[in-house]
Design an enzyme around this catalytic site. Structure first.
Site, PDB file in Angstrom:
ATOM      1  N   ARG A   1      -6.949   3.285 -15.080  1.00 44.26           N
ATOM      2  CA  ARG A   1      -6.941   3.926 -13.761  1.00 44.26           C
ATOM      3  C   ARG A   1      -7.632   5.288 -13.717  1.00 44.26           C
ATOM      4  O   ARG A   1      -8.372   5.563 -12.769  1.00 44.26           O
ATOM      5  CB  ARG A   1      -5.511   3.991 -13.205  1.00 44.26           C
ATOM      6  CG  ARG A   1      -4.890   2.585 -13.029  1.00 44.26           C
ATOM      7  CD  ARG A   1      -3.642   2.602 -12.178  1.00 44.26           C
ATOM      8  NE  ARG A   1      -3.931   2.872 -10.790  1.00 44.26           N
ATOM      9  CZ  ARG A   1      -3.746   4.021 -10.191  1.00 44.26           C
ATOM     10  NH1 ARG A   1      -3.238   5.033 -10.864  1.00 44.26           N
ATOM     11  NH2 ARG A   1      -4.056   4.182  -8.919  1.00 44.26           N
TER      12      ARG A   1
ATOM     13  N   TYR B   1     -10.475   5.167 -11.045  1.00 42.51           N
ATOM     14  CA  TYR B   1     -10.174   5.799  -9.748  1.00 42.51           C
ATOM     15  C   TYR B   1      -9.968   7.306  -9.859  1.00 42.51           C
ATOM     16  O   TYR B   1      -9.437   7.919  -8.935  1.00 42.51           O
ATOM     17  CB  TYR B   1      -8.888   5.226  -9.145  1.00 42.51           C
ATOM     18  CG  TYR B   1      -8.713   3.737  -9.216  1.00 42.51           C
ATOM     19  CD1 TYR B   1      -9.500   2.888  -8.438  1.00 42.51           C
ATOM     20  CD2 TYR B   1      -7.742   3.174 -10.037  1.00 42.51           C
ATOM     21  CE1 TYR B   1      -9.319   1.523  -8.499  1.00 42.51           C
ATOM     22  CE2 TYR B   1      -7.557   1.803 -10.094  1.00 42.51           C
ATOM     23  CZ  TYR B   1      -8.350   0.980  -9.331  1.00 42.51           C
ATOM     24  OH  TYR B   1      -8.152  -0.368  -9.389  1.00 42.51           O
TER      25      TYR B   1
ATOM     26  N   GLY C   1       0.777  -1.232   0.000  1.00 42.03           N
ATOM     27  CA  GLY C   1       0.000   0.000   0.000  1.00 42.03           C
ATOM     28  C   GLY C   1       0.807   1.279   0.000  1.00 42.03           C
ATOM     29  O   GLY C   1       0.233   2.367   0.034  1.00 42.03           O
TER      30      GLY C   1
ATOM     31  N   CYS D   1     -14.386   3.814 -27.507  1.00 39.96           N
ATOM     32  CA  CYS D   1     -15.710   4.434 -27.657  1.00 39.96           C
ATOM     33  C   CYS D   1     -16.343   4.676 -26.294  1.00 39.96           C
ATOM     34  O   CYS D   1     -17.327   4.030 -25.923  1.00 39.96           O
ATOM     35  CB  CYS D   1     -16.595   3.526 -28.500  1.00 39.96           C
ATOM     36  SG  CYS D   1     -15.986   3.442 -30.154  1.00 39.96           S
ATOM     37  N   GLU D   2     -15.734   5.544 -25.525  1.00 39.00           N
ATOM     38  CA  GLU D   2     -16.223   5.898 -24.193  1.00 39.00           C
ATOM     39  C   GLU D   2     -15.838   7.348 -23.956  1.00 39.00           C
ATOM     40  O   GLU D   2     -14.670   7.713 -24.155  1.00 39.00           O
ATOM     41  CB  GLU D   2     -15.503   5.075 -23.109  1.00 39.00           C
ATOM     42  CG  GLU D   2     -15.712   3.604 -23.152  1.00 39.00           C
ATOM     43  CD  GLU D   2     -17.014   3.164 -22.510  1.00 39.00           C
ATOM     44  OE1 GLU D   2     -17.523   3.882 -21.627  1.00 39.00           O
ATOM     45  OE2 GLU D   2     -17.518   2.108 -22.919  1.00 39.00           O
TER      46      GLU D   2
ATOM     47  N   GLU E   1       4.257  -6.294   1.649  1.00 35.99           N
ATOM     48  CA  GLU E   1       3.924  -6.719   0.289  1.00 35.99           C
ATOM     49  C   GLU E   1       3.777  -5.528  -0.661  1.00 35.99           C
ATOM     50  O   GLU E   1       2.693  -5.237  -1.150  1.00 35.99           O
ATOM     51  CB  GLU E   1       2.601  -7.493   0.309  1.00 35.99           C
ATOM     52  CG  GLU E   1       2.649  -8.723   1.172  1.00 35.99           C
ATOM     53  CD  GLU E   1       1.299  -9.407   1.318  1.00 35.99           C
ATOM     54  OE1 GLU E   1       1.282 -10.600   1.624  1.00 35.99           O
ATOM     55  OE2 GLU E   1       0.260  -8.739   1.131  1.00 35.99           O
ATOM     56  N   PRO E   2       4.865  -4.842  -0.940  1.00 36.17           N
ATOM     57  CA  PRO E   2       4.744  -3.690  -1.833  1.00 36.17           C
ATOM     58  C   PRO E   2       4.515  -4.125  -3.274  1.00 36.17           C
ATOM     59  O   PRO E   2       5.140  -5.062  -3.756  1.00 36.17           O
ATOM     60  CB  PRO E   2       6.116  -3.011  -1.714  1.00 36.17           C
ATOM     61  CG  PRO E   2       7.048  -4.122  -1.348  1.00 36.17           C
ATOM     62  CD  PRO E   2       6.258  -5.094  -0.521  1.00 36.17           C
ATOM     63  N   GLY E   3       3.598  -3.469  -3.942  1.00 28.88           N
ATOM     64  CA  GLY E   3       3.393  -3.718  -5.376  1.00 28.88           C
ATOM     65  C   GLY E   3       3.736  -2.441  -6.107  1.00 28.88           C
ATOM     66  O   GLY E   3       4.822  -2.265  -6.652  1.00 28.88           O
ATOM     67  N   ARG E   4       2.804  -1.472  -6.016  1.00 30.97           N
ATOM     68  CA  ARG E   4       2.966  -0.193  -6.713  1.00 30.97           C
ATOM     69  C   ARG E   4       4.316   0.468  -6.446  1.00 30.97           C
ATOM     70  O   ARG E   4       4.993   0.921  -7.376  1.00 30.97           O
ATOM     71  CB  ARG E   4       1.855   0.740  -6.227  1.00 30.97           C
ATOM     72  CG  ARG E   4       1.811   2.060  -6.923  1.00 30.97           C
ATOM     73  CD  ARG E   4       0.861   3.019  -6.198  1.00 30.97           C
ATOM     74  NE  ARG E   4      -0.340   2.382  -5.731  1.00 30.97           N
ATOM     75  CZ  ARG E   4      -1.506   2.367  -6.391  1.00 30.97           C
ATOM     76  NH1 ARG E   4      -1.597   2.991  -7.539  1.00 30.97           N
ATOM     77  NH2 ARG E   4      -2.550   1.757  -5.878  1.00 30.97           N
TER      78      ARG E   4
END
Ligand code: LLP
Length: 732
Positions: A329, A333, A247, A360-361, A289-292
């Site tokens: 993202r 978010y 996190g 197409c959004e 547990e680092p990801g980012r």
């Protein structure tokens, strides 16, 4: 936010020694580019600052941020662990050669097969999400007699002050068991108390992602330590391990608050050290547990700019050749990114644009209100800090293909993931409405089940073959028992057959067969095998034995007198007589005395690939004459002797040739998949390495112009219509 080894020369952006615009041209856009030096630097920061003299510290990379075998190698070299959240993750890690004893298995709804894989692969820890999962795991572990270390995931109810979608520790969150659910947690402890195989090492928590405030982590640590202390006293269990999840935030924009990672890590370690000063808590290992934070700010995405547009209302857009399909993202978010034009980086800021993609959004916006200098069609745009949760969350919306992923280290560029081709989009599609099924007339199933039982694996059928066949167009098979030297054939077949349960394979049809009879003591013993359900046999494997001579035997020796008697007896019993593995003399020897129920279950065409196990044109004609069947095989060395030709395209050449000689009514398939035999795991052709990929043969036949009727005959009808009375087992 530039990555560690990015620089500007002559108003142009570089990573290492490469101009970004050149990389974009060479690898195509969208292109994900990782700065390997940046990642190594981050790894070092974690390793240097996350340690203690009082307990072990383990950094577990959260692979959901981004995963590829190349990254696994970097992490392995640096002695980091990796977490997994799915069967796919476990498969990928195993296949990448990552040490499975450094894998932590996560997931809030682990499927049966994920639990089985975690047990079989021997992961370091499995993080148990809830009581139901624990009961399932306990059942499997005791059936498999496999030990496993576990942690329980706790929801400590800590506010993480981040986006609602990435908060995981509200009281209403779906993850783990609540810290307040004492009843449930006590029941879980009872399961461990009675378990011979599972150990409860400690607890896990993860409060959210992109967290800037160290106080959130400190309060998590303190809450968890307090909980472990109390719960240990209450249950008289000793808990040694605390995993506080990941996190840690990264900076996306210049104005974002910089979190000082070393300080944050030191504070966390210190907080745990303080907690264990009260000796009623004994923590031996602390995990994060680092990801980012490990990969996020070392990754960028490159796009090629397309048209500009000013709307009637005056809004200015610049279009890029990707969008929400490669970076969801901002849409999901409201994440904010910064951009530059890589080929003219310091040009004075001219105008404000929304940088938008080609999906197409209306929400397909990568950056809102970006101030950008003079911009032209064909310029390379760089979006910063896209190393986490961009490629891993990318998709094929609007049939956009996923871009390549490369790693840059100075001069060196490594492709970690290739750009998808349009073929990928088609790969899992069914071309026609009607789905075909295949009868595979040669599989070593019985031998595999027996061999696995010898090493104590009695759930091989359920764990491995059922999931594979459920995901396959193969709906019927001859399952054979191979016969090595010194082998108790009768005992082996009984053991193997006892492991089969077709209840999860509805409609699947099975004929039991024998691959070689060197262990059949006397001709009459075939009656015993018949009684057990066998309706098929080959006289030999490659060897010469008392009945006949296989391809490795003397070319001048053929069928023996005993062999003749055996063939006669098989004929009386109306069994399928399989000529595969026989040398030519034995092959013709059998055909001289019998013309009933003849097949050659697995071989290809000798004229195309001169392998001793392939058949000559004359042999094919002789088979045709007795209305026998040739089952074409996927064994790669039978398809071609040239490495690059051991593929589906060349397999289909064998098919065309065999059909030319024998006609469409006398050819079928006997695949001989070997992916599950430890001796030859890669011995089938590359495009069809196992049962789940058999549909590719049908697709290939359609592409090559076979009619639906012809495909149905070759895949199913030719064999099934001749021999359906010999089906001994059918899934309900
Ligand atoms: N451990 C557990 C159990 C997790 O669930 C996660 C992230 C991590 C570790 C790693 O968290 P990190 O260090 O990367 O923040 N897709 C979202 C993020 C979802 C995170 C899910 N779990 C995003 O793009 O922001």
């Amino acid at each position: 936010m530039r990555t560690k080894s990015m620089s500007v020369k002559d108003n142009v952006l570089y990573m290492g020694e490469h101009r970004l615009q050149d990389l974009a041209k060479e690898y195509g856009t969208p292109l994900y580019v990782y700065d390997e030096i940046g990642i190594n630097d981050k790894i070092r920061k974690f390793k240097d600052n996350f340690n203690s003299e009082k307990f072990n510290c383990e950094v577990v990379y959260a692979s959901k941020a981004f995963i590829a075998p190349y990254l696994c190698k970097i992490l392995e070299k640096n002695d980091l662990s990796i977490d997994s959240v799915s069967e796919g993750d476990l498969y990928l890690l195993k296949k990448s050669g990552f040490p499975m004893n450094k894998v932590v298995a996560h997931g809030n709804n682990k499927l049966m097969n994920e639990l089985i894989m975690a047990l079989d692969y021997g992961v370091e820890y499995l993080v148990v999400d809830n009581l139901t999962e624990l009961l399932r795991l306990e059942y499997l572990a005791s059936r498999k007699k496999k030990k496993l270390k576990t942690l329980i995931r706790i929801n400590p109810g800590i506010e993480a002050h981040t986006h609602a979608y990435i908060e995981t520790s509200l009281l209403s969150s779906k993850f783990g068991e609540s810290i307040h659910a004492t009843d449930i947690l006590e029941q879980m402890v009872e399961v461990y108390r009675n378990s011979e195989y599972l150990t409860l090492e400690g607890f896990h928590a993860h409060i959210g992602s992109q967290i800037n405030n160290p106080n959130s982590f400190i309060s998590e640590v303190k809450t968890m330590c307090q909980f472990m202390r109390d719960f240990s006293q209450k249950t008289k269990f000793e808990f040694k391990t605390l995993d506080i999840g990941g996190g840690f935030a990264i900076k996306y924009l210049d104005e974002d608050v910089e979190i000082d990672l070393p300080t944050m890590l030191n504070l966390i370690v210190k907080a745990v050290e303080e907690e264990i000063e009260d000796t009623s808590l004994k923590i031996e290992k602390l995990m994060i547990e680092p990801g980012r934070s490990l990969v996020g700010d070392s990754g960028i995405t490159l796009y090629t700019c397309g048209s500009k547009k000013t709307t009637f209302s005056g809004k200015k857009y610049i279009f890029i050749d990707g969008g929400m399909a490669d970076n969801i993202r901002p849409a999901l978010y409201q994440a904010k990114y910064s951009v530059d034009i890589a080929n003219q980086v310091n040009t004075p800021v001219k105008e404000m644009y929304d940088v938008v993609g080609k999906c197409c959004e209306s929400g397909d916006i990568i950056v809102k209100d970006a101030m950008i200098g003079e911009i032209h069609k064909g310029d390379t745009m760089v979006v910063y800090s896209t190393g986490a949760y961009c490629y891993s969350m990318s998709m094929n919306y609007n049939s956009l293909v996923r871009g390549a992923v490369i790693f840059v280290n100075g001069q060196k560029v490594t492709t970690a993931i290739r750009r998808q081709s349009f073929e990928h989009l088609f790969d899992t599609c069914v071309y026609e409405e009607k789905e075909m099924k295949i009868f595979d007339i040669h599989s070593d199933m019985l031998y595999d089940l027996y061999k696995q039982s010898l090493i104590g694996n009695n759930t091989r059928f359920l764990d491995f073959h059922v999931p594979q066949l459920q995901n396959s167009c193969i709906k019927g098979a001859i399952w054979t028992m191979y016969s090595p030297d010194d082998f108790n054939l009768l005992k082996a077949v009984k053991v193997a057959m006892s492991k089969i349960n077709l209840k999860d394979l509805p409609g699947f049809q099975v004929i039991f067969g024998l691959e070689g009879l060197r262990n059949l003591e006397k001709v009459e013993d075939i009656n015993k095998l018949y009684k057990l359900g066998f309706r098929h046999a080959m006289l030999t494997w490659n060897e010469a034995n008392k009945y006949a001579t296989g391809v490795a035997g003397d070319a001048n020796r053929g069928l023996t007198d005993e062999g003749e008697k055996l063939i006669k007896r098989m004929e009386e019993l109306d069994m399928i007589i399989d000529l595969a593995h026989l040398n030519e003399k034995s092959f013709y020897g059998v055909l001289k005395i019998s013309n009933k129920n003849i097949v050659y279950s697995h071989g290809c065409v000798k004229d195309i690939c001169n392998h001793r196990r392939n058949v000559t044109d004359d042999q094919m004609k002789a088979l045709k004459k007795v209305d026998g069947l040739l089952g074409l095989t996927l064994a790669k060395n039978f398809v071609s002797s040239i490495e690059e030709e051991k593929d589906l395209e060349h397999f289909l050449v064998h098919l065309d040739y065999a059909v030319d000689i024998m006609g469409v009514d006398n050819v079928c398939f006997g695949f001989d998949f070997m992916d599950y035999l430890s001796e030859f795991p890669n011995d089938n052709i590359v495009d069809v390495p196992n049962a789940t990929k058999a549909y590719r043969i049908i697709d290939g036949m359609r592409k090559n112009g076979y009619s639906e009727e012809e495909i149905n005959k070759i895949c199913w009808g030719n064999f099934y219509n001749r021999f359906k009375d010999k089906i001994m087992l059918k899934g309900e």
